[in-house]
Design a protein around this motif. Sequence first.
Motif, short mmCIF file in Angstrom:
data_model
loop_
_atom_site.label_atom_id
_atom_site.label_comp_id
_atom_site.label_asym_id
_atom_site.label_seq_id
_atom_site.Cartn_x
_atom_site.Cartn_y
_atom_site.Cartn_z
N TRP A 358 41.69 38.42 40.80
CA TRP A 358 42.65 37.34 41.07
C TRP A 358 44.06 37.88 41.30
N GLU A 359 44.38 39.00 40.62
CA GLU A 359 45.73 39.55 40.75
C GLU A 359 46.02 39.98 42.18
N VAL A 360 45.02 40.50 42.88
CA VAL A 360 45.22 40.97 44.26
C VAL A 360 45.59 39.81 45.16
N LEU A 361 44.87 38.69 45.03
CA LEU A 361 45.15 37.52 45.86
C LEU A 361 46.55 36.98 45.59
N VAL A 362 46.92 36.88 44.33
CA VAL A 362 48.23 36.35 43.98
C VAL A 362 49.33 37.30 44.45
N LYS A 363 49.14 38.61 44.24
CA LYS A 363 50.15 39.59 44.64
C LYS A 363 50.37 39.56 46.15
N GLN A 457 61.52 29.07 43.43
CA GLN A 457 61.46 29.17 41.98
C GLN A 457 60.02 29.19 41.48
N SER A 458 59.14 28.48 42.15
CA SER A 458 57.72 28.52 41.78
C SER A 458 57.16 29.92 41.98
N LEU A 459 57.59 30.60 43.04
CA LEU A 459 57.16 31.98 43.25
C LEU A 459 57.60 32.87 42.09
N ARG A 460 58.81 32.65 41.58
CA ARG A 460 59.29 33.43 40.43
C ARG A 460 58.38 33.21 39.21
N ILE A 461 58.02 31.96 38.99
CA ILE A 461 57.18 31.64 37.83
C ILE A 461 55.80 32.27 37.99
N ILE A 462 55.23 32.17 39.19
CA ILE A 462 53.89 32.74 39.43
C ILE A 462 53.91 34.25 39.25
N GLU A 463 54.98 34.89 39.71
CA GLU A 463 55.09 36.35 39.55
C GLU A 463 55.12 36.72 38.07
#
Length: 581
Positions: A358-363, A457-463
């Motif tokens: 899952w980390e690869v997809l999110v990254k 800001q959502s991208l910051r939270i997801i990261e």
Amino acid sequence: MPERIAAELSTRFGDITFQPQATRDGTPTFWTPQEHIVTVLQFLKAEIQMPYRMLYDLTAIDERAYKRQQNGHKPYDFTIVYTLFSFERNEFLRLKAGLHGEYPAIQSITTVWPAANWYEREVYDMFGIRFHGHPFLKRILMPTTWEGHPLRKEHPARATEMGPFKLYDEKQDREQESLRFKPEEWGLKRHSEDADFMFLNIGPQHPGTHGVLRIILQLNGEDIVDAVPDIGFHHRGAEKMGERQSWHTYIPYTDRIDYLGGVNNNLAYLLAVEQLGGIDVPLRAQVIRVMLCELFRIASHLVWYGTFAQDLGQLSPVFYMFTDRERVFEIIEAICGGRMHPNWFRIGGVAQDLPKGWEVLVKNFLQYFPRQLKEYDAMVMKNYLFKARTKGIGIYTLEEAIEWGVTGPGLRACGLEWDMRKKRPYSGYENFAFEIPVAQNGDCYDRAVVRVEEMRQSLRIIEQCMSWMPEGDYKSHHPLATPPVKANTMQDIETLIHHFLNVSWGPVIPSGEAMSCTEATKGWNSYYLVSDGNTAAYRVRVRTPSFPHMQMIPLISRGYTVADLLSILGGMDYVLADIDR
């Protein structure tokens, strides 16, 4: 805090008895004599220090199947529930007024809050409770020809209980006639001294209304004199279904309310259930929930962004943005197995642990999407025509926003830095670093500015979720967590029985009531749940942000043109199922 507000009420009203009620959510709750409800609410809104300026919700409960002694009196047949919010106190307040009789009545509070208009109409529609002094008390969600009031306990909850539906010619003619708009019924004039007004239907089948919404416009040429939203075409009885489904099997129904918000709907419901059950959610499950909610926030905002631009004449952005939304859904599908309605959160956690990879997809998405947002800024937000169609259009002030119950980006576009994820954090949001986007002008353009920045800001939270995903359980081991952890079901009979009962009948949630409040994609979303100690809720109240927002349409569209109305509707970002439930 309950002691403080109790003292303030006692000081002001003296002999009037305010009976406190303990609740699972800790919200100060008081039973108030119905004959004093208007005076008390006026005091709380305008006279008390640090007032409760927002009427957050107004609903009712049919108490007849749940007899509980109130103040030592005869049990009430119905209860009206007023939920207020104070920004200065950062506190909700719940007032209750008990009513006796089959079809009782109470004084309207539309003189205190104009926003009470639709809420009182909904209570009348669903329960048959009348409000004296209401300016236009008629059905709002059900057809005017409907027989009965659906949220009364005697009303059927399933179509199979009502017999087969048949549409005879006479019935069809009657239904069509009931939809005929008669301006005089709404206090609208057909003529003035210098003009003949035209009445124009926008919808319910119109691409600019984004669903089955009807707005009747009173026009003087191209200028809007007044507007009458006609809602309910998408009503599916979401609250009634909550009373017939188990606590567990109701989760998929929540997905379909804000059908663009996905698991944000699950979270609002489950937070209230978990408060009722005293269920602690493991840290890993909390972080997973936050990550999925923010992915869905981006997905929802992309739909709004592309269709808003399309409403104003741009054809390309919607194709680019829907393509990026598919990238979000690839992640959601890989984790949840579903896309728009994954039905993935559970009582006490989530359905499964995160899959490998899952980390690869999110990254990959975190690396890809920021440059897309930058491109969209140039394509849409800096576009001269987009600015011309949105700046100075659909303006409302911060005071008007609070008066009408506006929340979310619409509230922050008026200059108030208020986000429930920061101010009243839930699911571990207090552990994340992000900013609250704010604008100042309260127009369509500023509402767009806020939503675009929210995606960043959502991208910051997801990261942060990806970088700081804790180890541990993805679901609570609390006995009410549903379905229970299955690891030992094939080893001992007690665990197997427990699993079978919690899945088939559902968990038995202790008696009480609780309300959640989350910062959903379109504003504050709440589930107010009442349990009588059974496997299903006694009362489910779904408070959605789109309902009060749509009620503002007449206020913020008068004086603009028909073309401007499309800007106002697009800038509002509503979902019809969120309005109608």
